[in-house]
Scaffold this active site. Structure first.
Site, PDB file in Angstrom:
ATOM      1  CB  VAL A  58      -0.947   0.021   1.232  1.00 36.34           C
ATOM      2  CG1 VAL A  58      -1.827   1.267   1.234  1.00 36.34           C
ATOM      3  CG2 VAL A  58      -1.841  -1.225   1.259  1.00 36.34           C
ATOM      4  CG  HIS A  66      -2.064   5.195  -6.431  1.00 32.16           C
ATOM      5  ND1 HIS A  66      -3.387   5.496  -6.606  1.00 32.16           N
ATOM      6  CD2 HIS A  66      -1.769   5.564  -5.161  1.00 32.16           C
ATOM      7  CE1 HIS A  66      -3.873   6.012  -5.487  1.00 32.16           C
ATOM      8  NE2 HIS A  66      -2.915   6.075  -4.596  1.00 32.16           N
TER       9      HIS A  66
HETATM   10  N1  NAD Z   1      -1.783   2.883  -2.384  1.00 37.34           N
HETATM   11  C1  NAD Z   1      -2.690   3.746  -1.999  1.00 37.34           C
HETATM   12  O1  NAD Z   1      -3.718   3.906  -2.624  1.00 37.34           O
HETATM   13  C2  NAD Z   1      -2.466   4.527  -0.724  1.00 37.34           C
HETATM   14  C3  NAD Z   1      -3.514   5.203  -0.103  1.00 37.34           C
HETATM   15  C4  NAD Z   1      -3.282   5.859   1.104  1.00 37.34           C
HETATM   16  C5  NAD Z   1      -2.001   5.865   1.661  1.00 37.34           C
HETATM   17  N2  NAD Z   1      -0.989   5.238   1.019  1.00 37.34           N
HETATM   18  C6  NAD Z   1       0.369   5.216   1.564  1.00 37.34           C
HETATM   19  O2  NAD Z   1       0.394   4.308   2.667  1.00 37.34           O
HETATM   20  C7  NAD Z   1       1.439   4.681   3.548  1.00 37.34           C
HETATM   21  C8  NAD Z   1       0.892   4.791   4.969  1.00 37.34           C
HETATM   22  O3  NAD Z   1      -0.020   5.864   5.080  1.00 37.34           O
HETATM   23  P1  NAD Z   1      -0.603   6.270   6.512  1.00 37.34           P
HETATM   24  O4  NAD Z   1      -1.593   7.337   6.280  1.00 37.34           O
HETATM   25  O5  NAD Z   1      -0.983   5.066   7.265  1.00 37.34           O
HETATM   26  O6  NAD Z   1       0.705   6.911   7.176  1.00 37.34           O
HETATM   27  P2  NAD Z   1       1.038   6.978   8.734  1.00 37.34           P
HETATM   28  O7  NAD Z   1       2.158   7.953   8.860  1.00 37.34           O
HETATM   29  O8  NAD Z   1      -0.188   7.180   9.529  1.00 37.34           O
HETATM   30  O9  NAD Z   1       1.594   5.515   9.062  1.00 37.34           O
HETATM   31  C9  NAD Z   1       2.785   4.996   8.579  1.00 37.34           C
HETATM   32  C10 NAD Z   1       3.372   4.131   9.677  1.00 37.34           C
HETATM   33  O10 NAD Z   1       4.525   3.470   9.165  1.00 37.34           O
HETATM   34  C11 NAD Z   1       5.421   3.355  10.242  1.00 37.34           C
HETATM   35  N3  NAD Z   1       6.757   3.036   9.783  1.00 37.34           N
HETATM   36  C12 NAD Z   1       7.711   3.860   9.287  1.00 37.34           C
HETATM   37  N4  NAD Z   1       8.818   3.163   9.003  1.00 37.34           N
HETATM   38  C13 NAD Z   1       8.566   1.857   9.317  1.00 37.34           C
HETATM   39  C14 NAD Z   1       9.306   0.665   9.230  1.00 37.34           C
HETATM   40  N5  NAD Z   1      10.539   0.654   8.747  1.00 37.34           N
HETATM   41  N6  NAD Z   1       8.722  -0.475   9.638  1.00 37.34           N
HETATM   42  C15 NAD Z   1       7.463  -0.482  10.124  1.00 37.34           C
HETATM   43  N7  NAD Z   1       6.699   0.620  10.217  1.00 37.34           N
HETATM   44  C16 NAD Z   1       7.248   1.776   9.817  1.00 37.34           C
HETATM   45  C17 NAD Z   1       5.313   4.705  10.941  1.00 37.34           C
HETATM   46  O11 NAD Z   1       5.832   4.655  12.263  1.00 37.34           O
HETATM   47  C18 NAD Z   1       3.816   4.943  10.910  1.00 37.34           C
HETATM   48  O12 NAD Z   1       3.157   4.442  12.067  1.00 37.34           O
HETATM   49  C19 NAD Z   1       2.020   5.981   2.986  1.00 37.34           C
HETATM   50  O13 NAD Z   1       3.134   5.688   2.196  1.00 37.34           O
HETATM   51  C20 NAD Z   1       0.891   6.505   2.123  1.00 37.34           C
HETATM   52  O14 NAD Z   1       1.329   7.408   1.140  1.00 37.34           O
HETATM   53  C21 NAD Z   1      -1.208   4.574  -0.148  1.00 37.34           C
END
Ligand code: NAD
Length: 310
Positions: free
Chosen positions: A119, A176
């Site tokens: 994701v 995306h």
């Molecule tokens: N593909 C899609 O359609 C889509 C949609 C929404 C968000 N996203 C992406 O999903 C990701 C997460 O979004 P979010 O809103 O949950 O962000 P968020 O900041 O709320 O959560 C991300 C989490 O990842 C953790 N993290 C960072 N490095 C890590 C590691 N090495 N190992 C384990 N955990 C780690 C952070 O501590 C944090 O809790 C982002 O990259 C965002 O852009 C993708």
């Protein structure tokens, strides 16, 4: 029901996905892994305690240690930093590539037979990183983007035509990002081509709004990005695999000649079942859609090549 599903990243998307997995009874145990001490543990305990109210027995466990994910059949990878206002998905590439590489190496160590749904953004390029560093076959490394983009597109269409969203069949392909490809030629309302029901200018506006769907939410939230619909979309893919549903969904997939594209991750219609990717549906597209899909895939290829230089 699976024995164990692990969500990596206990942030907005990851924690909401874990909750949805538990509520749908898709696994005996749902593990949440994050680098931040206490966050996955606290959120997991809180979610587990919703079980008696929501009616599930799933054990939700949080940890900073991948040993807790040992033997997971499926991973949903949401680790990374989220997009901030004014930041493009591609700005995220270097940081998130490093994060997803480390996650992939851990998945390979603790669950070499697992399925992986990525994701983290930039989505298609992060699938490339996950596949490269797990070494898993393409059947087991898929990306979630098309399901979300399609959900947004369907909602906007349902609103514009004042019809039930369940009657709208549609698919958004491509990478995306701003280059995604909503397939207007395959969009129908209970089988009726949407072009017969909606004027071109309205349809064009919906396509544009779909392309900017993520940014629209970021602009509202100011800190962070969308997570309710993204987590729902990732869990829909997980459900198709766990329940062997053979759903046909647009997923980011490692292409090997399909659609005239090779060695690139791109969103195309696939059949999802217990083996993960079970079939790529190589459907015919209009010349413009073909051109747009290739442009979108080439944008992803550019990021893949950039990643190879890190
Ligand atoms: N593909 C899609 O359609 C889509 C949609 C929404 C968000 N996203 C992406 O999903 C990701 C997460 O979004 P979010 O809103 O949950 O962000 P968020 O900041 O709320 O959560 C991300 C989490 O990842 C953790 N993290 C960072 N490095 C890590 C590691 N090495 N190992 C384990 N955990 C780690 C952070 O501590 C944090 O809790 C982002 O990259 C965002 O852009 C993708």
């Amino acid at each position: 029901m699976y024995n164990k599903i692990t969500v990596v990243g206990a942030g907005n998307v990851g924690a909401t996905a874990a909750q949805r997995l538990a509520e749908k009874n898709l696994a005996r145990t749902v593990v949440m892994i994050d680098v931040v001490e206490g966050v996955p543990q606290g959120k997991a305990l809180d979610q587990w305690q919703s079980g008696p109210v929501e009616g599930y027995d799933t054990r939700v466990l949080g940890s900073n240690d991948y040993d807790a994910a040992q033997g997971s059949e499926l991973f949903i990878v949401t680790a990374g930093i989220a997009r901030k206002p004014g930041m493009s998905r591609d700005d995220l590439v270097k940081t998130n590539a490093g994060i997803v590489k480390s996650v992939a190496e851990q998945i390979k160590r603790v669950a070499p037979g697992a399925m992986v749904i990525v994701v983290s953004n930039p989505l298609d390029a992060m699938c490339y990183v996950a596949r490269k560093h797990t070494g898993f076959p393409r059947e087991r490394v898929l990306g979630m983007a098309g399901v979300l983009d399609t959900a947004r597109y369907r909602m906007f269409l349902a609103e514009a035509m004042e019809v039930a969203v369940e009657d709208i069949q549609a698919m958004v392909l491509g990478g995306h990002g701003d280059t995604m490809v909503p397939l207007v030629s395959y969009t129908t309302v209970s089988g009726i081509p949407v072009t017969q029901l909606l004027a071109k200018d309205k349809l064009d506006a919906i396509v544009t709004r779909t392309r900017n769907g993520g940014a629209e939410i970021v602009a509202h939230l100011k800190t962070g990005s969308a997570y309710y619909a993204p987590s729902a979309a990732a869990v829909q893919m997980a459900e198709a695999i766990v329940l062997d549903k053979k759903r046909v969904l647009p997923c980011s997939t490692w292409l090997q000649g399909e659609y005239g594209l090779k060695d690139v991750y791109c969103g195309v219609p696939v059949k999802l079942g217990r083996n993960g990717l079970e079939q790529i549906l190589d459907i015919s597209l209009t010349d413009q859609e073909k051109k747009d899909l290739h442009a979108s895939a080439e944008a992803v290829r550019g990021i893949q090549q950039l990643i190879d230089t890190f």
